[in-house]
Design an enzyme around this catalytic site. Structure first.
Site, PDB file in Angstrom:
ATOM      1  N   LYS A  15       0.963  -1.193   0.163  1.00 41.03           N
ATOM      2  CA  LYS A  15       0.053  -0.030  -0.031  1.00 41.03           C
ATOM      3  C   LYS A  15       0.932   1.263   0.116  1.00 41.03           C
ATOM      4  CE  LYS A  15      -1.123  -0.200   4.782  1.00 41.03           C
ATOM      5  NZ  LYS A  15       0.021  -1.245   5.330  1.00 41.03           N
ATOM      6  N   ARG A  90      -5.766   2.495  12.240  1.00 41.27           N
ATOM      7  CA  ARG A  90      -5.217   1.084  12.299  1.00 41.27           C
ATOM      8  C   ARG A  90      -6.508   0.447  13.305  1.00 41.27           C
ATOM      9  NH1 ARG A  90       0.176   1.295  10.411  1.00 41.27           N
ATOM     10  NH2 ARG A  90       1.223  -0.856  10.601  1.00 41.27           N
ATOM     11  N   ARG A 129      12.082  -7.837   1.894  1.00 41.15           N
ATOM     12  CA  ARG A 129      12.185  -6.382   1.658  1.00 41.15           C
ATOM     13  C   ARG A 129      13.371  -5.728   2.116  1.00 41.15           C
ATOM     14  NH1 ARG A 129       6.819  -2.874   3.634  1.00 41.15           N
ATOM     15  NH2 ARG A 129       7.693  -3.262   5.774  1.00 41.15           N
ATOM     16  N   ARG A 161      14.424  -2.960   7.524  1.00 40.79           N
ATOM     17  CA  ARG A 161      13.662  -2.637   8.685  1.00 40.79           C
ATOM     18  C   ARG A 161      13.907  -3.484   9.959  1.00 40.79           C
ATOM     19  NH1 ARG A 161       7.697  -0.307   7.006  1.00 40.79           N
ATOM     20  NH2 ARG A 161       7.316  -1.029   8.617  1.00 40.79           N
ATOM     21  N   ARG A 172       3.129  -8.600  13.650  1.00 36.57           N
ATOM     22  CA  ARG A 172       2.254  -7.476  13.086  1.00 36.57           C
ATOM     23  C   ARG A 172       1.227  -8.099  12.257  1.00 36.57           C
ATOM     24  NH1 ARG A 172       7.195  -5.573   9.595  1.00 36.57           N
ATOM     25  NH2 ARG A 172       5.742  -4.032   8.682  1.00 36.57           N
TER      26      ARG A 172
HETATM   27  P1  AMP Z   1       3.905   0.725   8.852  1.00 39.34           P
HETATM   28  O1  AMP Z   1       5.256   1.633   8.487  1.00 39.34           O
HETATM   29  O2  AMP Z   1       2.775   1.343   8.563  1.00 39.34           O
HETATM   30  O3  AMP Z   1       4.176  -0.860   8.874  1.00 39.34           O
HETATM   31  O4  AMP Z   1       4.302   0.916  10.406  1.00 39.34           O
HETATM   32  C1  AMP Z   1       5.255   0.476  11.282  1.00 39.34           C
HETATM   33  C2  AMP Z   1       4.989   0.591  12.651  1.00 39.34           C
HETATM   34  O5  AMP Z   1       4.298   1.920  13.085  1.00 39.34           O
HETATM   35  C3  AMP Z   1       3.887  -0.305  13.268  1.00 39.34           C
HETATM   36  O6  AMP Z   1       4.269  -1.649  13.436  1.00 39.34           O
HETATM   37  C4  AMP Z   1       3.371   0.442  14.581  1.00 39.34           C
HETATM   38  O7  AMP Z   1       4.304   0.265  15.482  1.00 39.34           O
HETATM   39  C5  AMP Z   1       3.463   2.045  14.138  1.00 39.34           C
HETATM   40  N1  AMP Z   1       2.114   2.571  13.500  1.00 39.34           N
HETATM   41  C6  AMP Z   1       2.256   3.209  12.475  1.00 39.34           C
HETATM   42  N2  AMP Z   1       0.974   3.795  12.013  1.00 39.34           N
HETATM   43  C7  AMP Z   1       0.448   3.454  13.442  1.00 39.34           C
HETATM   44  C8  AMP Z   1      -0.914   3.663  13.738  1.00 39.34           C
HETATM   45  N3  AMP Z   1      -2.059   4.395  13.033  1.00 39.34           N
HETATM   46  N4  AMP Z   1      -1.329   3.439  15.070  1.00 39.34           N
HETATM   47  C9  AMP Z   1      -0.731   2.802  15.864  1.00 39.34           C
HETATM   48  N5  AMP Z   1       0.907   2.399  15.659  1.00 39.34           N
HETATM   49  C10 AMP Z   1       1.120   2.830  14.134  1.00 39.34           C
END
Ligand code: AMP
Length: 216
Positions: A15, A90, A129, A161, A172
């Site tokens: 996404k 989320r 990745r 990452r 996750r």
């Molecule tokens: P992502 O890059 O979207 O996979 O986000 C990486 C990490 O950031 C997630 O595993 C969460 O720890 C935190 N995170 C990102 N967006 C949110 C959100 N909307 N609510 C809570 N935690 C978030």
């Protein structure tokens, strides 16, 4: 054409990549809460210090931190032409807060695109990745491309990452199934949901997204 959209889907469905391309093509702000939080962690800000341990474990950062961050972000000028939210909301609680944030600004969502990819494929993709430490361009690891190499798009260094390790990936995905998948029903009930199959090439998926959004 101003549009306010959400890109929904488990980690690794693509996404971020799709939102970045669509945002550039349409002139909409691409807002990734994950990128914003990673910047805050890198910069050692108060938000970054609070968010770091949750992120490393693959857990969600507390709602109040995210909602404050989003409230400020939506007021920035680049959002006036439209925006694509990536990684937010989320939880149903965050989705309700987003509705309130938008209503108080006289705005509403136009659609929610949910990208659907089977879990086995997601684990495979995330394990391979790599991202560049500069802009976060996503690259798939191969025999020729490895950690430490230079990103061909921006000359940043390719890294993995911290949360892209098998144990954290599994966690996750569990968090997504438990917390985030209920958003699909939430937005279906609001009449906003559009589901897109996320298998195939990036171009295939991009074309499908443009089709469901009726973009010519
Ligand atoms: P992502 O890059 O979207 O996979 O986000 C990486 C990490 O950031 C997630 O595993 C969460 O720890 C935190 N995170 C990102 N967006 C949110 C959100 N909307 N609510 C809570 N935690 C978030």
């Amino acid at each position: 054409m101003v549009k306010r959209l959400i890109m929904l889907g488990a980690p690794g469905v693509g996404k971020g990549t799709q939102a970045s391309r669509l945002g550039k093509d349409q002139g909409w702000a691409h807002i990734s809460t994950g990128d914003m939080l990673r910047d805050a962690v890198r910069g050692g800000t108060e938000l970054g210090l609070k968010a770091k341990s949750y992120m490393e474990q693959g857990a969600l950062v507390p709602d109040e931190l995210i909602i404050e961050l989003m409230g400020e972000r939506l007021d920035q000028s680049d959002c006036q032409q439209g925006f694509l939210l990536d990684g937010f909301p989320r939880t149903v609680f965050q989705a309700e807060k987003l509705n309130t944030l938008l209503e108080s600004r006289g705005l509403a969502l136009d659609g929610v695109v949910s990208i659907d990819v089977p879990n086995d494929e997601i684990v495979k993709r995330l394990s391979q990745r790599l991202v560049c430490d500069d802009v976060g361009h996503v690259v798939i690891q191969t025999a020729e491309i490895n950690e430490g190499d230079i990103c061909s798009q921006c000359q940043g260094k390719l890294i993995r990452r911290k949360d892209d390790n098998p144990e954290t990936i599994r966690h996750r995905l569990e968090v997504y199934d438990k917390e985030t998948s209920s958003l699909i029903q939430f937005y279906e009930e609001m009449g906003l949901l559009k589901v897109v199959a996320g298998l195939g090439t990036m171009d295939d998926v991009y074309t499908r997204i443009r089709e469901v959004l009726e973009l010519t």
